[in-house]
Enzyme design. Structure first.
Site, PDB file in Angstrom:
ATOM      1  N   CYS A 119      57.476  47.419 107.131  1.00  0.00           N
ATOM      2  CA  CYS A 119      56.295  47.913 107.829  1.00  0.00           C
ATOM      3  C   CYS A 119      55.885  46.874 108.863  1.00  0.00           C
ATOM      4  CB  CYS A 119      55.144  48.145 106.853  1.00  0.00           C
ATOM      5  SG  CYS A 119      53.859  49.202 107.561  1.00  0.00           S
ATOM      6  N   CYS A 121      52.506  46.385 109.591  1.00  0.00           N
ATOM      7  CA  CYS A 121      51.071  46.054 109.504  1.00  0.00           C
ATOM      8  C   CYS A 121      50.783  44.606 109.095  1.00  0.00           C
ATOM      9  CB  CYS A 121      50.328  47.030 108.609  1.00  0.00           C
ATOM     10  SG  CYS A 121      50.799  46.954 106.880  1.00  0.00           S
ATOM     11  N   LYS A 194      52.816  58.739 100.733  1.00  0.00           N
ATOM     12  CA  LYS A 194      51.903  57.594 100.721  1.00  0.00           C
ATOM     13  C   LYS A 194      50.562  58.058 101.280  1.00  0.00           C
ATOM     14  CE  LYS A 194      51.176  52.954 102.518  1.00  0.00           C
ATOM     15  NZ  LYS A 194      51.785  51.775 103.110  1.00  0.00           N
ATOM     16  N   ARG A 204      45.155  44.500 101.237  1.00  0.00           N
ATOM     17  CA  ARG A 204      44.840  44.183 102.645  1.00  0.00           C
ATOM     18  C   ARG A 204      44.139  42.835 102.767  1.00  0.00           C
ATOM     19  NH1 ARG A 204      43.401  50.325 104.606  1.00  0.00           N
ATOM     20  NH2 ARG A 204      45.460  51.142 104.076  1.00  0.00           N
ATOM     21  N   ARG A 216      43.973  54.471 108.752  1.00  0.00           N
ATOM     22  CA  ARG A 216      45.385  54.870 108.748  1.00  0.00           C
ATOM     23  C   ARG A 216      45.568  56.377 108.527  1.00  0.00           C
ATOM     24  NH1 ARG A 216      47.027  49.680 108.754  1.00  0.00           N
ATOM     25  NH2 ARG A 216      46.997  48.357 106.907  1.00  0.00           N
ATOM     26  N   GLU A 232      57.010  66.161 102.540  1.00  0.00           N
ATOM     27  CA  GLU A 232      57.394  64.800 102.937  1.00  0.00           C
ATOM     28  C   GLU A 232      58.597  64.315 102.121  1.00  0.00           C
ATOM     29  OE1 GLU A 232      56.599  62.711 105.206  1.00  0.00           O
ATOM     30  OE2 GLU A 232      54.598  63.125 105.942  1.00  0.00           O
ATOM     31  N   LYS A 247      52.553  57.103  96.154  1.00  0.00           N
ATOM     32  CA  LYS A 247      51.683  55.928  96.186  1.00  0.00           C
ATOM     33  C   LYS A 247      50.302  56.310  96.665  1.00  0.00           C
ATOM     34  CE  LYS A 247      51.106  51.663  98.675  1.00  0.00           C
ATOM     35  NZ  LYS A 247      51.412  50.939  99.859  1.00  0.00           N
ATOM     36  N   SER A 273      47.388  47.741  94.406  1.00  0.00           N
ATOM     37  CA  SER A 273      46.521  46.587  94.178  1.00  0.00           C
ATOM     38  C   SER A 273      45.165  46.956  93.580  1.00  0.00           C
ATOM     39  CB  SER A 273      46.331  45.832  95.491  1.00  0.00           C
ATOM     40  OG  SER A 273      45.814  46.678  96.501  1.00  0.00           O
ATOM     41  N   TYR A 312      52.047  45.050  89.897  1.00  0.00           N
ATOM     42  CA  TYR A 312      51.704  43.634  89.774  1.00  0.00           C
ATOM     43  C   TYR A 312      51.614  43.227  88.305  1.00  0.00           C
ATOM     44  CZ  TYR A 312      50.618  44.718  94.581  1.00  0.00           C
ATOM     45  OH  TYR A 312      50.730  45.157  95.883  1.00  0.00           O
TER      46      TYR A 312
HETATM   47  C1  PBG Z   1      52.252  48.238 104.048  1.00  0.00           C
HETATM   48  C2  PBG Z   1      51.881  48.388 102.638  1.00  0.00           C
HETATM   49  C3  PBG Z   1      50.600  48.491 102.058  1.00  0.00           C
HETATM   50  C4  PBG Z   1      50.799  48.515 100.689  1.00  0.00           C
HETATM   51  C5  PBG Z   1      52.161  48.468 100.469  1.00  0.00           C
HETATM   52  N1  PBG Z   1      52.818  48.402 101.681  1.00  0.00           N
HETATM   53  C6  PBG Z   1      49.263  48.459 102.688  1.00  0.00           C
HETATM   54  C7  PBG Z   1      48.753  49.593 103.436  1.00  0.00           C
HETATM   55  O1  PBG Z   1      49.412  50.600 103.655  1.00  0.00           O
HETATM   56  O2  PBG Z   1      47.629  49.436 103.902  1.00  0.00           O
HETATM   57  C8  PBG Z   1      49.713  48.577  99.659  1.00  0.00           C
HETATM   58  C9  PBG Z   1      50.086  48.043  98.324  1.00  0.00           C
HETATM   59  C10 PBG Z   1      48.960  47.803  97.406  1.00  0.00           C
HETATM   60  O3  PBG Z   1      47.788  48.159  97.639  1.00  0.00           O
HETATM   61  O4  PBG Z   1      49.248  47.212  96.354  1.00  0.00           O
HETATM   62  N2  PBG Z   1      52.051  49.345 104.837  1.00  0.00           N
END
Ligand code: PBG
Length: 326
Positions: A119, A121, A194, A204, A216, A232, A247, A273, A312
């Site tokens: 990614c 970001c 996602k 983040r 997003r 998708e 996700k 997270s 995690y």
């Molecule tokens: C990158 C990405 C993100 C996460 C995994 N890959 C952040 C997002 O999309 O903002 C989030 C993982 C998490 O919250 O544990 N795009």
């Protein structure tokens, strides 16, 4: 007189419960996400994610030894670069943080499956997952850079390429590029469904990747939709994904379940997270039993139909699962 039906017979002892248990969690199910930073000797806890660390490459290698001993098959690496720019060039530089981490990790631990989250970001100054022009997130030119990033991770030793950007057509583009460069054996695990989720908040903070403007929602999915998730997933499988992901996990167990009943590809779910930190925070306050709540949540993800759980909790859970638990 009718006999009372007695389902409790099958719950009467630990061994009986083990015998009839329908879903068993195992270390085999996990991918463990790790955050890599520049420097040496760094292992710094992320404030919003207890027991999760920013690690420099040398410390990452120490961690991988523990992952191997815990019997976890794979890790997922996220890079936190020192510098970010408009085009996220840190993602696809041959000597980027993830490229160097992959090379070092592959050399020392050739059998641990190395998953590279793909990614932009974490690398863009604006924090969006693609290129931005006049406030819009561009699709096709972002796919070009994302494909370049994926190829560069494959060259550096990634076994599993995991695009998390949600741009249209990126799986087909990455598969074609990998094949053209002789990387026919690289696995693609697509973040297919996602969702635009508030549960990514702690990540983040960890990746300093909160978008500097907007959100997003023009690329990540609306959490009200499930049919869209099926579309998708179907597209990604057609385009060449080997594994498809849903996700987040816990607020989306219905999506995991529907996807697993509709498609034969292995399903991964990302226990994100926010889902992790909620349990951690409540446990730190003494409000919840951490081990019990975590294993229950992880088992629910598997019961819903996921085979692979990105969490995690992976290392801790692998430890708990070794303890006698009947
Ligand atoms: C990158 C990405 C993100 C996460 C995994 N890959 C952040 C997002 O999309 O903002 C989030 C993982 C998490 O919250 O544990 N795009």
């Amino acid at each position: 007189m009718e006999l009372i039906k007695r389902p409790r017979r099958l719950r009467a002892s630990g061994n009986m419960r083990r015998l009839v248990r329908e879903t068993s969690l195992s270390a085999d199910d996990f991918i463990y996400p790790l955050f890599v930073v520049e420097g040496t000797g760094i292992k710094k806890e992320i404030p919003s994610m207890p027991d999760v660390y920013h690690m420099s490459i040398d410390m990452l290698l120490k961690e991988l030894e523990e992952v191997q001993n815990a019997g976890i098959p794979g890790v997922m690496l996220f890079g936190i670069p020192d510098d970010k720019d408009e085009k996220g060039s840190g993602a696809y530089r041959p000597d980027g943080i993830i490229q160097r981490a992959l090379r070092a990790a592959k050399k020392e631990f050739p059998h641990i499956l190395l998953t590279a989250d793909v990614c932009l970001c974490e690398y863009t100054s604006h924090g969006h997952c693609g290129l931005v022009e006049a406030g819009e997130i561009l699709n096709d030119s972002s796919v070009e850079l994302i494909t370049k990033t994926a190829l560069s991770y494959a060259e550096a030793g990634a076994d599993i390429i995991a695009p998390s950007d949600m741009m249209d057509g990126r799986i087909g583009s990455i598969r074609k590029a990998l094949d053209n460069c002789g990387f026919t054996q690289k696995t693609i695990m697509s973040y297919s469904a996602k969702y635009a989720s508030s549960f990514y908040g702690p990540f983040r903070d960890a990746a300093y990747s909160k978008p500097s403007f907007g959100d997003r929602k023009s690329y990540q999915m609306d959490y009200s939709n499930i049919k869209e998730a099926l579309r998708e997933v179907e597209l990604d499988i057609e385009e060449g994904a080997d594994i498809v992901m849903v996700k987040p996990a816990l607020a989306y167990l219905d999506v995991i379940s529907q996807v697993s009943r509709t498609f034969d590809a292995p399903i991964a779910a990302y226990n994100v997270s926010g889902e992790y930190s909620m349990i951690k925070a409540a446990a730190l306050k003494g409000w919840i039993d951490e081990k019990g709540a975590a294993l229950e949540a992880l088992t629910s993800i598997k019961r819903a139909g996921a085979k692979i759980i990105i969490s995690y909790f992976a290392k801790q859970a692998a430890g708990w699962l070794k303890e006698e638990n009947i």
